[in-house]
Design a protein around this motif. Structure first.
Motif, mmCIF file in Angstrom:
data_model
loop_
_atom_site.group_PDB
_atom_site.id
_atom_site.type_symbol
_atom_site.label_atom_id
_atom_site.label_comp_id
_atom_site.label_asym_id
_atom_site.label_seq_id
_atom_site.Cartn_x
_atom_site.Cartn_y
_atom_site.Cartn_z
ATOM 1 N N MET A 167 1.012 -1.332 0.191
ATOM 2 C CA MET A 167 -0.088 -0.636 -0.241
ATOM 3 C C MET A 167 0.795 1.403 -0.047
ATOM 4 S SD MET A 167 -2.343 1.999 2.869
ATOM 5 C CE MET A 167 -4.336 0.364 3.034
ATOM 6 N N ILE A 168 1.015 2.299 -1.302
ATOM 7 C CA ILE A 168 1.336 3.345 -1.238
ATOM 8 C C ILE A 168 0.765 4.705 -0.481
ATOM 9 C CG2 ILE A 168 3.020 4.745 -2.764
ATOM 10 C CD1 ILE A 168 3.645 1.838 -4.209
ATOM 11 N N HIS A 169 0.571 5.019 0.486
ATOM 12 C CA HIS A 169 0.060 6.235 0.917
ATOM 13 C C HIS A 169 1.205 7.567 1.018
ATOM 14 C CE1 HIS A 169 1.214 4.636 4.541
ATOM 15 N NE2 HIS A 169 1.138 4.012 4.320
ATOM 16 N N TYR B 99 -2.752 5.060 8.675
ATOM 17 C CA TYR B 99 -3.069 3.826 7.272
ATOM 18 C C TYR B 99 -1.895 2.811 8.333
ATOM 19 C CZ TYR B 99 -4.266 6.648 3.688
ATOM 20 O OH TYR B 99 -4.984 7.509 2.346
ATOM 21 N N PRO B 100 -1.197 2.986 9.276
ATOM 22 C CA PRO B 100 -0.252 2.089 9.765
ATOM 23 C C PRO B 100 -1.345 1.504 10.211
ATOM 24 C CG PRO B 100 0.562 4.035 10.444
ATOM 25 C CD PRO B 100 -0.495 4.655 9.717
ATOM 26 N N LYS B 101 -2.873 1.352 11.051
ATOM 27 C CA LYS B 101 -3.640 0.084 11.495
ATOM 28 C C LYS B 101 -3.796 -1.194 10.248
ATOM 29 C CE LYS B 101 -4.605 4.058 13.960
ATOM 30 N NZ LYS B 101 -6.495 4.883 14.623
ATOM 31 N N LYS C 30 -1.826 -5.861 7.579
ATOM 32 C CA LYS C 30 -1.881 -6.505 6.751
ATOM 33 C C LYS C 30 -1.937 -6.490 5.318
ATOM 34 C CE LYS C 30 -5.080 -9.598 8.725
ATOM 35 N NZ LYS C 30 -5.266 -11.138 9.372
ATOM 36 N N ALA C 31 -0.887 -4.722 5.029
ATOM 37 C CA ALA C 31 -0.195 -4.666 4.203
ATOM 38 C C ALA C 31 1.193 -4.437 4.068
ATOM 39 C CB ALA C 31 -1.189 -2.846 3.498
ATOM 40 N N THR C 32 1.901 -4.088 3.332
ATOM 41 C CA THR C 32 2.941 -3.004 3.249
ATOM 42 C C THR C 32 3.211 -1.922 2.759
ATOM 43 O OG1 THR C 32 3.759 -6.154 2.949
ATOM 44 C CG2 THR C 32 5.452 -4.046 2.494
ATOM 45 N N HIS C 33 3.208 -1.733 4.027
ATOM 46 C CA HIS C 33 3.435 0.510 3.026
ATOM 47 C C HIS C 33 4.712 0.440 2.786
ATOM 48 C CE1 HIS C 33 -0.021 0.141 5.505
ATOM 49 N NE2 HIS C 33 0.374 -0.573 6.151
ATOM 50 N N LYS D 59 11.443 5.162 8.252
ATOM 51 C CA LYS D 59 12.157 5.250 7.038
ATOM 52 C C LYS D 59 12.325 3.954 6.082
ATOM 53 C CE LYS D 59 16.991 3.718 7.172
ATOM 54 N NZ LYS D 59 18.270 2.899 7.319
ATOM 55 N N GLU D 60 12.027 2.812 5.999
ATOM 56 C CA GLU D 60 11.775 0.985 5.234
ATOM 57 C C GLU D 60 10.687 1.057 4.951
ATOM 58 O OE1 GLU D 60 10.793 -3.246 6.517
ATOM 59 O OE2 GLU D 60 11.019 -1.908 7.683
ATOM 60 N N GLU D 61 9.859 1.988 4.873
ATOM 61 C CA GLU D 61 8.848 2.414 4.579
ATOM 62 C C GLU D 61 9.110 3.483 2.917
ATOM 63 O OE1 GLU D 61 4.690 3.064 6.185
ATOM 64 O OE2 GLU D 61 5.769 2.215 7.718
ATOM 65 N N ALA D 62 9.334 4.067 3.457
ATOM 66 C CA ALA D 62 10.141 5.731 2.615
ATOM 67 C C ALA D 62 11.303 4.708 2.311
ATOM 68 C CB ALA D 62 11.062 6.849 3.495
ATOM 69 N N LEU D 63 12.431 4.236 1.682
ATOM 70 C CA LEU D 63 12.803 3.573 1.117
ATOM 71 C C LEU D 63 13.359 1.919 0.583
ATOM 72 C CD1 LEU D 63 16.456 4.643 3.026
ATOM 73 C CD2 LEU D 63 15.086 6.506 0.778
ATOM 74 N N ARG D 64 11.205 1.993 0.607
ATOM 75 C CA ARG D 64 11.117 0.829 0.316
ATOM 76 C C ARG D 64 11.361 0.323 -1.725
ATOM 77 N NH1 ARG D 64 7.304 -1.158 3.096
ATOM 78 N NH2 ARG D 64 9.050 -2.663 4.185
ATOM 79 N N PHE D 65 10.495 1.527 -2.183
ATOM 80 C CA PHE D 65 11.280 1.321 -3.065
ATOM 81 C C PHE D 65 12.366 1.008 -4.137
ATOM 82 C CE2 PHE D 65 13.002 5.592 -3.032
ATOM 83 C CZ PHE D 65 13.459 5.915 -3.385
ATOM 84 N N LEU D 66 13.601 1.030 -3.368
ATOM 85 C CA LEU D 66 14.947 0.640 -3.914
ATOM 86 C C LEU D 66 15.008 -0.419 -3.744
ATOM 87 C CD1 LEU D 66 17.079 3.386 -0.727
ATOM 88 C CD2 LEU D 66 16.441 3.841 -3.641
ATOM 89 N N ARG D 67 14.544 -1.339 -3.147
ATOM 90 C CA ARG D 67 15.037 -2.902 -2.850
ATOM 91 C C ARG D 67 13.926 -3.348 -3.993
ATOM 92 N NH1 ARG D 67 16.772 -1.145 2.036
ATOM 93 N NH2 ARG D 67 18.779 -1.655 2.119
ATOM 94 N N GLU D 68 12.666 -2.985 -4.130
ATOM 95 C CA GLU D 68 11.060 -3.819 -4.341
ATOM 96 C C GLU D 68 11.053 -3.292 -5.628
ATOM 97 O OE1 GLU D 68 8.496 -4.344 -1.386
ATOM 98 O OE2 GLU D 68 9.869 -4.519 0.511
ATOM 99 N N VAL D 69 10.819 -4.224 -6.569
ATOM 100 C CA VAL D 69 10.712 -3.816 -7.985
ATOM 101 C C VAL D 69 8.535 -3.995 -8.485
ATOM 102 C CG1 VAL D 69 10.217 -4.929 -10.231
ATOM 103 C CG2 VAL D 69 12.458 -5.258 -9.213
ATOM 104 N N HIS D 70 8.267 -4.343 -7.447
ATOM 105 C CA HIS D 70 6.600 -4.083 -7.625
ATOM 106 C C HIS D 70 6.893 -2.864 -6.867
ATOM 107 C CE1 HIS D 70 7.313 -6.274 -4.225
ATOM 108 N NE2 HIS D 70 5.879 -5.310 -3.873
ATOM 109 N N VAL D 71 7.112 -1.994 -6.164
ATOM 110 C CA VAL D 71 7.027 -0.820 -5.307
ATOM 111 C C VAL D 71 7.528 0.408 -6.079
ATOM 112 C CG1 VAL D 71 7.657 0.529 -3.002
ATOM 113 C CG2 VAL D 71 6.766 -2.045 -3.223
ATOM 114 N N PRO D 72 6.188 1.346 -6.632
ATOM 115 C CA PRO D 72 6.650 2.285 -7.584
ATOM 116 C C PRO D 72 7.321 3.695 -6.461
ATOM 117 C CG PRO D 72 4.020 2.082 -7.571
ATOM 118 C CD PRO D 72 5.153 0.874 -6.569
ATOM 119 N N PHE D 73 7.735 4.390 -6.694
ATOM 120 C CA PHE D 73 8.047 5.998 -5.875
ATOM 121 C C PHE D 73 7.548 6.496 -5.655
ATOM 122 C CE2 PHE D 73 9.852 9.968 -6.350
ATOM 123 C CZ PHE D 73 11.129 10.235 -5.780
ATOM 124 N N ASP D 74 5.824 6.101 -6.615
ATOM 125 C CA ASP D 74 5.187 7.473 -5.726
ATOM 126 C C ASP D 74 3.866 6.379 -5.909
ATOM 127 O OD1 ASP D 74 4.543 7.980 -8.491
ATOM 128 O OD2 ASP D 74 5.529 9.561 -8.472
#
Length: 186
Positions: A1-3, A9-11, A14-17, A104-119
């Motif tokens: 979930m990108i937000h 939202y952290p509630k 079951k979603a990866t943020h 930080k982990e949520e902010a930089l997730r796009f660095l490591r995971e192909v399916h996570v876009p920048f925005d």
């Protein structure tokens, strides 16, 4: 979930943020206009990281991602130190910095995971059409009409994302082809 990092939202446990950097860039622009030099550095960092990820086809190696994380940490640490010495205390800017540190982990997730876009701009553009339709027509007369509209918009968006001819693909779908088959054809 990108937000955008809204507090509820952290509630959704079951979603990866992941955090949307389009929102961050808008906030950073405001801080730049207020004279915060750290905001320029963070903007440059985010845009450069996005380019690096795109150059590596959607994800960086672990070693490269850690290097980018170190730069991120350094920018935030220096910004926090600078902000905490200012009078009056720039609370909004400091809260922004702390949010980026904490998440930080949520902010930089796009660095490591192909399916996570920048925005999440594409998702927002897709949803905007529902609002446009509602504004033009006033409202949907029945819930099933709204559902049909959303399904159709979702299919058109998917076809566009996969660079398929929308008209030809919709014709195939209306003759009984499945979306999976339409997407797999050249």
């Amino acid at each position: 979930m990108i937000h955008d990092g809204f507090g509820t939202y952290p509630k959704y446990t079951k979603a990866t943020h992941a955090l949307c950097h389009a929102h961050h860039l808008r906030e950073l622009k405001g801080f730049i206009e207020q004279g915060h030099t750290w905001a320029s550095r963070m903007t440059t960092f985010l845009l450069a990281a996005k380019q690096a990820v795109e150059a590596h086809h959607g994800a960086l190696s672990e070693k490269e991602a850690k290097r980018w994380e170190q730069v991120y940490d350094r920018i935030l640490m220096k910004a926090q130190h600078r902000l905490e010495t200012m009078k009056p205390l720039p609370k909004k800017a400091l809260a922004f910095i702390r949010r980026l540190q904490k998440r930080k982990e949520e902010a930089l997730r796009f660095l490591r995971e192909v399916h996570v876009p920048f925005d999440n701009n594409q998702a927002e553009r897709d949803l905007r059409m529902v609002k446009v339709k509602e504004n033009i027509s006033g409202t949907f007369r029945e819930e099933t009409f709204a559902q049909s509209f959303c399904i159709t918009r979702s299919i058109v968006s998917t076809l566009t994302k996969h660079e398929k001819n929308v008209w030809d693909s919709l014709c195939l779908l209306l003759t009984g082809d499945t979306l999976d088959r339409v997407l797999s054809t050249t």
